[in-house]
Design a protein around this motif. Structure first.
Motif, PDB file in Angstrom:
ATOM      1  N   HIS A  17       0.795  -1.269   0.042  1.00 39.61           N
ATOM      2  CA  HIS A  17       0.130   0.108  -0.017  1.00 39.61           C
ATOM      3  C   HIS A  17       0.916   1.204  -0.104  1.00 39.61           C
ATOM      4  O   HIS A  17       0.446   2.303   0.011  1.00 39.61           O
ATOM      5  CB  HIS A  17      -0.824   0.010   1.306  1.00 39.61           C
ATOM      6  CG  HIS A  17      -1.829  -1.233   1.311  1.00 39.61           C
ATOM      7  ND1 HIS A  17      -2.920  -1.270   0.440  1.00 39.61           N
ATOM      8  CD2 HIS A  17      -1.861  -2.075   1.989  1.00 39.61           C
ATOM      9  CE1 HIS A  17      -3.558  -2.418   0.447  1.00 39.61           C
ATOM     10  NE2 HIS A  17      -2.946  -2.842   1.506  1.00 39.61           N
ATOM     11  N   ARG A  18       2.252   1.150   0.076  1.00 41.51           N
ATOM     12  CA  ARG A  18       3.138   2.238  -0.108  1.00 41.51           C
ATOM     13  C   ARG A  18       2.734   3.369   1.228  1.00 41.51           C
ATOM     14  O   ARG A  18       2.292   4.385   0.713  1.00 41.51           O
ATOM     15  CB  ARG A  18       2.963   2.829  -1.605  1.00 41.51           C
ATOM     16  CG  ARG A  18       4.211   3.603  -1.573  1.00 41.51           C
ATOM     17  CD  ARG A  18       4.187   4.292  -2.939  1.00 41.51           C
ATOM     18  NE  ARG A  18       5.684   4.994  -3.239  1.00 41.51           N
ATOM     19  CZ  ARG A  18       5.758   6.152  -2.783  1.00 41.51           C
ATOM     20  NH1 ARG A  18       4.671   6.976  -2.259  1.00 41.51           N
ATOM     21  NH2 ARG A  18       7.049   6.975  -3.139  1.00 41.51           N
ATOM     22  N   ARG A  22      -6.087   5.741  -8.075  1.00 40.72           N
ATOM     23  CA  ARG A  22      -6.934   4.875  -8.468  1.00 40.72           C
ATOM     24  C   ARG A  22      -6.006   3.616  -8.786  1.00 40.72           C
ATOM     25  O   ARG A  22      -6.838   2.876  -9.594  1.00 40.72           O
ATOM     26  CB  ARG A  22      -7.906   5.324  -9.818  1.00 40.72           C
ATOM     27  CG  ARG A  22      -8.649   6.450  -9.419  1.00 40.72           C
ATOM     28  CD  ARG A  22      -9.357   6.365  -8.213  1.00 40.72           C
ATOM     29  NE  ARG A  22     -10.483   5.079  -8.311  1.00 40.72           N
ATOM     30  CZ  ARG A  22     -11.761   5.471  -8.370  1.00 40.72           C
ATOM     31  NH1 ARG A  22     -12.451   6.681  -8.104  1.00 40.72           N
ATOM     32  NH2 ARG A  22     -12.697   4.363  -8.277  1.00 40.72           N
ATOM     33  N   TRP A  23      -4.965   3.192  -8.389  1.00 41.94           N
ATOM     34  CA  TRP A  23      -4.361   2.044  -8.569  1.00 41.94           C
ATOM     35  C   TRP A  23      -4.883   0.928  -8.227  1.00 41.94           C
ATOM     36  O   TRP A  23      -4.676  -0.078  -8.722  1.00 41.94           O
ATOM     37  CB  TRP A  23      -2.978   2.344  -7.611  1.00 41.94           C
ATOM     38  CG  TRP A  23      -1.691   1.003  -7.857  1.00 41.94           C
ATOM     39  CD1 TRP A  23      -1.669   0.170  -7.284  1.00 41.94           C
ATOM     40  CD2 TRP A  23      -1.362   0.805  -9.300  1.00 41.94           C
ATOM     41  NE1 TRP A  23      -0.774  -0.747  -7.914  1.00 41.94           N
ATOM     42  CE2 TRP A  23      -0.494  -0.258  -8.940  1.00 41.94           C
ATOM     43  CE3 TRP A  23      -1.169   1.436 -10.420  1.00 41.94           C
ATOM     44  CZ2 TRP A  23       0.518  -0.847  -9.927  1.00 41.94           C
ATOM     45  CZ3 TRP A  23      -0.201   0.956 -11.306  1.00 41.94           C
ATOM     46  CH2 TRP A  23       0.396  -0.086 -11.151  1.00 41.94           C
ATOM     47  N   GLU A  24      -6.089   0.859  -7.477  1.00 40.91           N
ATOM     48  CA  GLU A  24      -6.594  -0.392  -7.073  1.00 40.91           C
ATOM     49  C   GLU A  24      -7.498  -0.889  -8.353  1.00 40.91           C
ATOM     50  O   GLU A  24      -8.038  -1.929  -8.202  1.00 40.91           O
ATOM     51  CB  GLU A  24      -7.792  -0.288  -6.050  1.00 40.91           C
ATOM     52  CG  GLU A  24      -8.720   0.686  -5.874  1.00 40.91           C
ATOM     53  CD  GLU A  24      -8.709   2.078  -5.309  1.00 40.91           C
ATOM     54  OE1 GLU A  24      -9.487   2.654  -5.194  1.00 40.91           O
ATOM     55  OE2 GLU A  24      -7.513   2.709  -5.361  1.00 40.91           O
ATOM     56  N   GLU A  25      -7.829  -0.107  -9.329  1.00 43.03           N
ATOM     57  CA  GLU A  25      -8.385  -0.415 -10.292  1.00 43.03           C
ATOM     58  C   GLU A  25      -7.786  -1.378 -11.529  1.00 43.03           C
ATOM     59  O   GLU A  25      -8.275  -1.831 -12.261  1.00 43.03           O
ATOM     60  CB  GLU A  25      -9.160   0.922 -11.036  1.00 43.03           C
ATOM     61  CG  GLU A  25     -10.082   1.483 -10.390  1.00 43.03           C
ATOM     62  CD  GLU A  25     -11.405   0.587  -9.819  1.00 43.03           C
ATOM     63  OE1 GLU A  25     -11.665  -0.282 -10.716  1.00 43.03           O
ATOM     64  OE2 GLU A  25     -11.898   0.823  -8.754  1.00 43.03           O
ATOM     65  N   VAL A  26      -6.542  -1.333 -11.036  1.00 41.97           N
ATOM     66  CA  VAL A  26      -5.664  -1.782 -12.228  1.00 41.97           C
ATOM     67  C   VAL A  26      -5.927  -3.441 -11.870  1.00 41.97           C
ATOM     68  O   VAL A  26      -5.647  -4.032 -10.768  1.00 41.97           O
ATOM     69  CB  VAL A  26      -3.956  -1.577 -11.982  1.00 41.97           C
ATOM     70  CG1 VAL A  26      -3.126  -2.421 -12.870  1.00 41.97           C
ATOM     71  CG2 VAL A  26      -3.879  -0.120 -12.022  1.00 41.97           C
ATOM     72  N   PRO A  27      -5.990  -4.201 -12.833  1.00 46.01           N
ATOM     73  CA  PRO A  27      -6.383  -5.503 -12.775  1.00 46.01           C
ATOM     74  C   PRO A  27      -5.251  -6.386 -12.110  1.00 46.01           C
ATOM     75  O   PRO A  27      -4.199  -6.112 -12.381  1.00 46.01           O
ATOM     76  CB  PRO A  27      -6.811  -6.249 -13.962  1.00 46.01           C
ATOM     77  CG  PRO A  27      -6.181  -5.225 -15.010  1.00 46.01           C
ATOM     78  CD  PRO A  27      -6.008  -3.844 -14.195  1.00 46.01           C
ATOM     79  N   LYS A  28      -5.650  -7.428 -11.098  1.00 43.00           N
ATOM     80  CA  LYS A  28      -4.956  -8.449 -10.521  1.00 43.00           C
ATOM     81  C   LYS A  28      -3.769  -7.851  -9.609  1.00 43.00           C
ATOM     82  O   LYS A  28      -3.878  -8.394  -8.508  1.00 43.00           O
ATOM     83  CB  LYS A  28      -3.914  -9.359 -11.813  1.00 43.00           C
ATOM     84  CG  LYS A  28      -5.070  -9.919 -12.568  1.00 43.00           C
ATOM     85  CD  LYS A  28      -4.351 -10.842 -13.482  1.00 43.00           C
ATOM     86  CE  LYS A  28      -5.156 -11.718 -14.347  1.00 43.00           C
ATOM     87  NZ  LYS A  28      -4.600 -12.271 -15.493  1.00 43.00           N
ATOM     88  N   VAL A  29      -3.099  -6.857  -9.708  1.00 40.22           N
ATOM     89  CA  VAL A  29      -2.112  -6.505  -8.882  1.00 40.22           C
ATOM     90  C   VAL A  29      -2.356  -5.377  -8.119  1.00 40.22           C
ATOM     91  O   VAL A  29      -1.787  -4.779  -7.207  1.00 40.22           O
ATOM     92  CB  VAL A  29      -0.698  -6.401  -9.846  1.00 40.22           C
ATOM     93  CG1 VAL A  29      -0.261  -7.644 -10.105  1.00 40.22           C
ATOM     94  CG2 VAL A  29      -0.685  -5.343 -10.763  1.00 40.22           C
ATOM     95  N   GLY A  30      -3.474  -4.405  -8.450  1.00 40.10           N
ATOM     96  CA  GLY A  30      -4.094  -3.281  -8.104  1.00 40.10           C
ATOM     97  C   GLY A  30      -4.265  -3.417  -6.430  1.00 40.10           C
ATOM     98  O   GLY A  30      -4.889  -4.210  -6.072  1.00 40.10           O
TER      99      GLY A  30
END
Length: 1685
Positions: A1276-1277, A1359-1367
């Protein structure tokens, strides 16, 4: 020196505190009164916190109250519903008589007398002591009697309603040396009164109260004497006392409140309050097993008693009462002499036998003994019937809610239907109760007291209301509101339980005693209502006529703690209690299979009593198979923190033992225990319907001494009768208990098999072959058969060994070479051995795996044990600590496959309507429309944070790019975007319209601007959530009335669409936020500032928002030492260190069509923990920003503290002691601390708040600890939060050494993603494209073309959580609010601290200078106010000579407080209310613009060491007074002006009215800090008793605000002094002081008012003198003339 004098007192009992929310009063004012001076009123107020906590409980600080805590009347220390002004009341306790008291005097003198004379006939000398609200009253003493008669009353005078809820009634034995307690009873006033609309005052009886305590045999050293004082459960009946209580509200003030009055009262006729009836208690004992070995060498028998009836051992009272009731047959059963025909209360003594020398049993065989007691009591069964009906409703509801809870935990869809069924049952049960209660009320029952009638009405009202609300709740149950409705249903259960017990006793409790060698050894106490018989099934006791298992326990304190964990004996009994005339109803409950004896055949005859024994002829032979598979989460019983568990299975007189499994808390026995020739008495049908109970006990094997008890479970076997087909049982989990503590779980199942004659199997599972090794004396050890044991599958367990932390010394030696062993199902994975844990506590080879076979069903999976051992010299291994993982659910990983994704996509396609899949809306300042081009389903990775986004959001149906909008910030638009001329002119026009604020200028903004703007945003968001919640609740209540699948489907689709809109548009949210900001009290004074960057203010710890940053790194506490109790505080003391790592368990091999990745985006075929960061030591720069603390615990005698900050990280410590803040509980620190650290050695950050002391060491107020390592390595940086905007300068300057583009590129590289690829207004990451959208939803123009890559990258990061699989969600810029705790006060919060932490690796480019968060310094201002005139001031005085109305007016004002007051001179003798002053007030002050507060620094007292700073609202007070010279001045009126927001002054006196003070927004408001100079008229007013305002005058004033520099350049004098003097007011000549100006007084007071009267008087005097002289002179003159003189 005189003794201390009591100024005031306040009484409160613990029960009142316990009944409050969270069991506490927080920041409340206690009203102090003098009990000896009841007319004196309050003697003061004391602000305090009162809280009741159990051992190990944490105190929950209440939510911050919206009330002002200094508002005493609004925060009185009183329970809800109690008025602030309470009346006085008399509580009258009438004590009539007692009987059945113990006859032996156990006093010291009596024992000395007994020793010398041998006379043991000394009876007690009883008296009654009543205690209430700290006062006690006692009756007179009755000598030598066990049936005393007092007929006295004790009168208490106390405030009503009282804050002390318990009244203690104690019967004591008078003695010359020390009075002993015979028995104690507590009356709870809340149970005998009701404060509702149809409530009633406290009332009780007349009714008998049963007393319980120690056994009746008197002795000097009675080990159970504390039971007589009401401490613990009484183990014997000690008599009963006839009481009554009533309450009278009184208004008399002549009562003496500190005294208790004792008076005589009129005796009552007991027959009026209850009819005496013959009662019969019956008990048949079918088996007595599990008898302790220590009592087995002597003969044992069991005794049944109720009251004194049946008590053969220590005798009942046979002395008749020494009163005038001597011949009264209704004087109670205790006066009846013992008659052997009345009872058969003991079994025949027998010597216990044993088969295994573990447990013993009494050889009853075919003849089962029966016990009965016949005795006389008043018939108040109606009370018990009522309790039983309510108890039955509550029990059914509790069982139903338990099933609903289990379904909710399993996320079973049928939970909703089940809850509806439970509520429907509750509604019908309530209806049934009401019909029974009405029938009972209609019947004429003799002896009903006032409390009986009131309580019946109360129960009817409550249950009627409960039924209607349950019906309403049932209609509101939906899938979304299921948990809320479940909680509501639990409140119904609480209400029902509160109604069950009747405060007026009816029948005494039933006691079953085990007697060995003539001594009472163990007992069980059973409430009479459980056994009471009634023809109506609902009124019958739950154990009446039912075969039940009774466990006999040790008496008194022995029953709790290690001694009381074991069972003294287990009885299988059948009990019945009822009237003697109903005794024929006891027969149906007795288990069948006995010979019908003479007594039972003639039981209906009046004189026939029950039989002494039952001879059973029917008995069945069974084989018991106990399939003992495993246990988990057992209690540690050895000093190592482990146990060596084995199990005993007890069925009747048979007992079998499993093998011992060494050093584990999760043993897997995998053993089948077989017991042949199990005899069960009774018919086959009854045995099938009610199988006998099996007891399983788990013990810890000790080499020395007795095996230690761990826990016990009860189970019922699966019965297979001879002719029935065999059904294979399944293993089941059984809860283990040790006392009341949960002691683990046991996975086992039990079969009771009856075979055909001559056949040893049939279709029954064959006995498996014995294991290779044998179990010693117990014969071959058999495994659990294949069909019953769980089926196994191949799994892979992958373990990440990261490191060990905080290891304590073991056997006085440090742990330097530790190793971690992970054991599951007998398989062990070992980590590498750390060469030196002090230098580097991390493992060099962190990832290992093992393939093993585990049960397919997760329910049966064995626990995982983590063990840490220290490898010492000479090959020695020392166990450091262990951790048990009972549930593997968190660590199981089920990979997603292509087939799963396709199925989910098809389901999503079916659920969406055709027109919906393309509809998209632009989103807020950093939000992206969740829209995936080729994204798969979210994987079920254990430990990763799950986000509540709908599956449709990730489905490939929505084929558009994700739209982003960018917050351009302030002053950056022109740099980044091409702006047209039209837009520029529009912006300029807006800028001219709006008022320019100093603070809003870019150069005047600082970090605190952002902070306060964020707080306003939080307030707006909370307001919006409350509004939305109210709207949802209203819509749900309306929508749930509809039915039908179609409507539900439509509603579901609307929800999907609404959810999409909520996620994708910020316009509605921002509108609501603006509305909320306008409504919030803080921002009513200030328009919301636009274009100010904000950060996230988290109300709790950052870890709670991100699941503790445990997505791949978990912390496991290592425990060592023996566990003796069940509290969590003890567990904390057993922690010896922490293991950091992770586990992942998954099926192996992985499916071929796998479509999932690891946490880091890698291929799971190559291991789950691949691609994780290195755990080598790393140097880090840590910046700790501490903003402020609030609600700190006071540490000094003055109720304040002098806090300062200390930061510790590893061996480094930074103290800020020089900058302590004096006398503050809500200090603003504004500090940044920089510390360099090395992970993993320095990973635990401690922030302490200490209290500075001039003398002695400083005390710690509280501390908070943060594990920086988990944050540093988190996906989560959490190293440095992402701001909302990218700005290179100013208050919102970017502080991360890496720019947004660099961060995004690094994330893509670490996650093995293609990109990022930047285009005009778009970014592509892997297969996902983010497109810049327009800010305005209705703007048809395309997105702006010129946007920097940094802005785009930052929007994508948010909105990095929207990146598929690794978000995953990244940590944004924030402030976290952490609670402070102190080890000396465990569990009690000492305050909160607002802070955040930034971390920067030293091997990367170092960041810029830290943010300046220094608190703003207040700005110096000078406020000049010129009071010009007043008008229409009310005239208070009468003129001295004339009686005219007038006033001597003057005006006073202050800004900082009354001590800062300035006054004008006095305008004397104003006859019209007009006053002329021309007087200047000058108020210099320090002001914080952002907080809108005036800052005052001053010493609190002469002896204060330094100044204390406090902040007050900027309010200007004006008051108008009438000056009096020989009495106090009269107050005429006042007005308060908030300098930030006060009404604009009227232009003339006529226009000045009370309407100017309206707050509805219709009156124009002025902010003096913007306007700087205001002149006008303002009204003075006073408030009447009805809170209405009355106009009492008007003032013309000029208010002028200057900065300090401006004031120095243009000085002005006070009043009318130099410099810049004001002109003298043009007052009327009549304005003067009469006694200083006598000539003026004559001229203006006398001549002015009485001019014509004086002239007329003078003329009259002149005429009078003229005529007097005339008539005096005329005769002489006439004579003179006549005589010619």
């Amino acid at each position: 020196m005189r003794s201390n004098k009591v100024l005031g007192s306040f009484k409160l009992d613990v029960a009142t505190v316990w009944s409050q929310p969270e069991h506490q009063f927080y920041h409340k004012w206690a009203l102090l009164t003098d009990p000896d001076d009841i007319t004196g009123g309050p003697k003061g107020y004391l602000k305090c916190d009162v809280c009741v906590v159990g051992k190990g409980d944490a105190i929950k600080p209440p939510l911050r109250n919206e009330k002002d805590e200094d508002d005493i009347e609004g925060n009185l220390l009183l329970p809800d519903g109690v008025p602030a002004e309470r009346q006085r009341a008399k509580f009258i306790v009438r004590v009539y008589r007692a009987d059945g008291l113990p006859k032996i005097n156990s006093s010291i003198l009596a024992n000395v007398k007994k020793a010398f004379t041998g006379d043991s006939r000394d009876l007690v000398h009883p008296y009654v002591q009543v205690s209430f609200a700290g006062l006690s009253g006692r009756s007179s003493v009755r000598r030598n009697t066990t049936c005393p008669v007092w007929n006295e009353q004790v009168v208490f005078t106390e405030m009503f309603p009282p804050l002390c809820q318990r009244l203690k009634i104690q019967v004591r034995d008078n003695d010359a040396v020390n009075d002993t307690v015979i028995g104690t009873h507590f009356l709870d006033l809340t149970t005998i009164s009701n404060d509702g609309e149809k409530g009633f005052l406290p009332t009780f009886g007349p009714a008998y109260v049963n007393l319980y305590g120690s056994t009746r045999g008197g002795s000097v050293m009675d080990e159970h004497a504390s039971l007589n004082a009401g401490l613990g459960e009484g183990i014997a009946y000690r008599g009963r006392i006839l009481l009554a209580l009533r309450c009278q509200i009184t208004d008399q003030l002549d009562v003496a409140p500190s005294e208790v009055e004792v008076e005589t009262t009129i005796p009552i006729q007991e027959s009026n309050y209850g009819k005496n009836e013959d009662f019969l208690v019956f008990m048949s004992i079918h088996e007595a097993t599990m008898i302790e070995k220590r009592v087995s060498d002597k003969h044992v028998y069991f005794e049944l008693s109720i009251g004194n009836g049946g008590n053969n051992l220590d005798g009942c009272s046979n002395a008749r009462p020494s009163s005038d009731d001597d011949s009264d047959p209704e004087s109670g059963p205790e006066s009846i002499s013992t008659e052997t025909t009345m009872w058969q209360s003991t079994t025949p003594p027998a010597k216990p036998m044993t088969n295994d020398k573990i447990y013993y049993f009494l050889p009853f065989w075919d003849d089962k003994p029966c016990l009965y007691v016949r005795t006389v009591f008043q018939d108040h069964r109606r009370r018990l019937f009522n309790s039983n009906i309510i108890d039955g409703i509550a029990t059914k509801l509790e069982e139903g809610l338990g099933e609903v809870s289990a379904l909710l935990d399993e996320e079973d869809g049928s939970a909703e239907r089940k809850l509806r069924e439970v509520l429907e049952e509750l509604v019908s049960a309530c209806g049934r109760y009401l019909s029974l209660a009405r029938a009972a009320a209609a019947a004429s029952t003799p002896g009903r007291t006032k409390l009986d009638k009131e309580r019946l009405r109360l129960c009817q009202r409550e249950i009627d209301h409960l039924g209607s609300t349950a019906r309403h709740t049932k209609a509101l149950v939906t899938r979304h509101s299921l948990r809320e409705r479940y909680k509501t249903s639990h409140t119904y259960l609480t209400k029902l339980k509160a109604l069950i017990e009747d405060p007026q006793h009816s029948l005494p409790d039933v006691f079953v005693w085990m007697v060995s060698g003539g001594k009472r050894v163990a007992y069980q106490r059973i409430p009479a209502r459980y056994l009471l018989f009634s023809q109506v099934a609902e009124e019958r006791g739950r154990h009446c006529g039912i075969t039940q298992t009774v466990f006999i326990k040790l008496p008194g304190r022995k029953s709790s703690g290690p001694e009381g964990w074991g069972i003294q004996a287990k009885l299988q009994v059948n009990m019945w209690l009822g009237l003697i005339k109903q005794k024929q109803n006891l027969v149906p409950g007795i288990p069948k299979g006995y010979e019908l004896c003479y007594e039972l055949r003639n039981i209906e005859r009046t004189l026939t009593l029950p039989p002494i024994s039952l001879h059973y002829t029917q008995k069945q032979t069974f084989q018991l198979r106990a399939h003992m598979y495993q246990a988990r989460s057992l209690i540690a019983s050895d000093s190592s923190g482990l146990s060596d568990p084995f199990a005993r299975v007890i069925m009747g007189e048979h007992c079998r033992v499993t093998q011992v499994i060494d050093e584990t808390l999760s043993p897997t026995w995998d053993e089948m225990l077989v017991m042949d020739d199990i005899l069960v008495y009774g018919t086959r049908d009854e045995i099938k319907a009610d199988p006998p109970i099996i007891v399983i006990e788990i013990f810890d094997q000790d080499n020395v001494g007795k095996s230690e008890f761990i826990g016990r479970a009860l189970a019922r076997p699966h019965i297979k009768l001879r002719e029935e087909a065999y059904q294979r049982p399944h293993l089941e989990w059984h809860d283990l208990f040790r006392g009341t503590d949960h002691a683990g779980e046991l996975l086992a199942t039990f079969e009771l098999l009856q075979f055909q004659d001559g056949e040893e199997g049939g279709d029954v599972v064959a006995v498996p072959q014995a294991k290779e090794h044998y179990g010693g004396d117990n014969g071959p050890m058999l495994p659990v058969p294949r069909g019953i044991r769980p089926t196994l599958a191949k799994y892979r367990l992958e373990v990440l060994f990261w490191g060990l932390r905080d290891l304590k010394r073991i056997h006085l030696l440090t742990v330097d070479r530790p190793r971690v062993d992970v054991e599951v199902a007998g398989h062990i994975i070992q980590s590498a051995v750390l060469t030196s844990a002090r230098k580097n506590p991390n493992f060099t080879n962190p990832v290992k795996y093992i393939d093993l076979e585990l049960p397919e069903q997760e329910l049966y999976c064995p626990p995982i044990t983590i063990r840490v051992v220290d490898c010492r010299s000479f090959g020695r291994f020392t166990l450091v600590g262990t951790h048990i993982i009972s549930s593997l659910h968190r660590y199981m990983w089920t990979p997603a496959t292509k087939r799963d994704r396709e199925a989910a996509a098809a389901a999503a396609r079916n659920s969406l309507s055709p027109g919906e899949d393309g509809t998209l809306h632009p989103n807020n300042s950093n939000s992206l429309v969740p829209n995936n081009v080729h994204g798969g389903l979210p994987s079920g990775r254990g430990g990763s944070v799950s986000y509540s986004r709908r599956e449709t959001e990730r489905s490939p149906l929505l084929q558009k790019d994700t739209v982003i909008t960018i917050d351009y910030g302030s002053g950056t638009v022109s740099k980044l975007v091409a702006v047209t001329k039209k837009e520029k002119s529009e912006a300029n026009r807006r800028r001219k319209q709006s008022m320019m604020e100093e603070e809003d200028d870019e150069e005047n903004r600082d970090w605190w601007t952002k902070y306060f703007s964020s707080l306003e945003a939080v307030a707006a968001q909370q307001q919006e959530e409350r509004t939305a919640r109210d709207r949802v609740d209203g819509g749900e209540a309306g929508g749930d009335q509809q039915a039908g699948a179609q409507q539900q489907e439509e509603r579901g689709q609307r929800e999907i669409a609404g959810d999409k809109k909520r996620h994708t548009t910020f316009k509605a949210t921002s509108t609501a936020a603006k509305l909320a900001a306008r409504l919030s009290p803080k921002t009513q004074r200030r328009k919301p500032k636009h274009n100010i960057a904000t950060l996230k203010v988290i109300p709790g710890e950052l870890e709670t928002d991100f699941s503790g940053f445990r997505e791949w790194l978990h912390t496991f506490h290592l425990y060592r030492g023996k566990k003796t109790g069940g509290d969590d505080m003890e567990d904390e003391g057993r922690i010896v260190g922490k293991f950091k790592g992770s586990l992942k368990l998954y099926r192996w091999p992985l499916p071929k069509d796998i479509d999932d990745t690891t946490i880091t985006g890698g291929d799971p075929q190559y291991g789950f923990f691949q691609g994780l960061p290195s755990n080598d030591p790393i140097h880090v720069l840590v910046r700790v920003y501490v903003i402020r603390a609030y609600d700190l615990h006071p540490m000094d005698l003055n109720g304040k503290a002098d806090p300062y900050i200390v930061v510790q990280l590893g061996g480094k410590k930074v103290s800020d002691k020089e900058n302590y803040i004096s006398k503050q509980l809500n200090p603003v620190f504004g500090k940044c601390f920089e510390v360099e650290a090395t992970f993993p050695q320095d990973s635990m950050l401690t922030v302490q708040v200490l209290d500075w002391d001039l003398v002695g060491s400083d005390d710690m107020i509280g501390e908070t600890k943060i594990d920086l390592e988990n944050r540093f390595y988190s996906r989560h940086r959490a190293t440095c939060g992402l701001p909302t905007r990218y700005e290179l300068a100013g208050y919102n300057q970017w502080r991360d050494p890496m720019k947004p583009t660099q961060i995004l590129a690094r994330l893509c590289k670490e996650s093995r993603l293609d990109g990022p690829h930047y285009g005009p207004g778009k970014v592509r990451v892997a297969t996902k494209t983010f497109t810049l959208g327009s800010i305005d939803d209705h703007d048809p123009q395309p997105p702006r073309p010129l946007v920097s890559e940094e802005q785009l990258a930052l929007a994508v990061l948010h909105r990095w959580e929207e990146v598929p699989k690794v978000g995953c969600r990244l940590v944004s810029e924030h402030i976290e609010t952490r609670p402070l705790y102190n080890l000396d006060k465990p569990g009690i919060e000492q305050g909160k601290i607002e802070m955040w932490v930034d971390m920067f690796p030293m091997d990367m480019p170092l960041p810029g200078p830290p943010l300046d968060v220094t608190p703003r310094k207040p700005k110096s201002y000078e406020l000049r106010i010129v009071i010009w005139n007043t008008d229409d001031v009310v005239l208070e005085d009468d003129a001295f000579f004339t009686g005219e109305k007038m006033s001597d007016i003057y005006v006073k004002g202050w800004l900082k407080g009354p001590e800062d007051t300035q006054c004008t001179d006095i305008h004397y003798r104003s006859l019209t209310g007009e006053g002329n002053f021309n007087w200047r007030f000058v108020f210099p002050f320090e002001y914080l613009v952002a907080e809108e507060k005036i800052v005052i620094s001053r010493k609190e007292s002469l002896f204060s060491w330094d100044e204390t700073e406090c902040k007050i609202p900027a309010r200007l007070e004006f008051q108008v007074w009438d000056a009096d010279h020989f009495s106090a001045d009269d107050f005429l009126g006042a007005i308060t002006l908030d300098l930030n927001r006060f009404p604009r002054g009227a232009k003339s006196s006529k226009l000045c009215t009370l309407n100017m003070l309206k707050t509805d927004g219709t009156v124009p408001m002025v902010n003096i800090f913007k306007q700087r100079r205001v002149k006008g008229w303002w009204p003075f007013y006073i408030k009447k008793e009805n809170e209405e305002m009355e106009l009492t005058g008007k003032v013309e004033a000029e208010i002028h605000l200057l900065t300090k520099d401006e004031a120095e350049k243009n000085p002005a004098g006070l009043g009318r002094n130099e410099p810049d003097p004001l002109e003298k007011p043009n007052r009327p000549d009549a304005s003067f002081m009469w006694f200083l100006n006598p000539l003026k007084s004559i001229r203006y007071i006398i001549w002015h008012n009485y001019k014509w009267a004086i002239l007329k008087l003078l003329a009259f005097f002149a005429l009078t003198i003229f005529f007097v002289l005339f008539f005096y002179s005329v005769p002489g003159f006439t004579v003179k003339k006549i005589l010619g003189a």
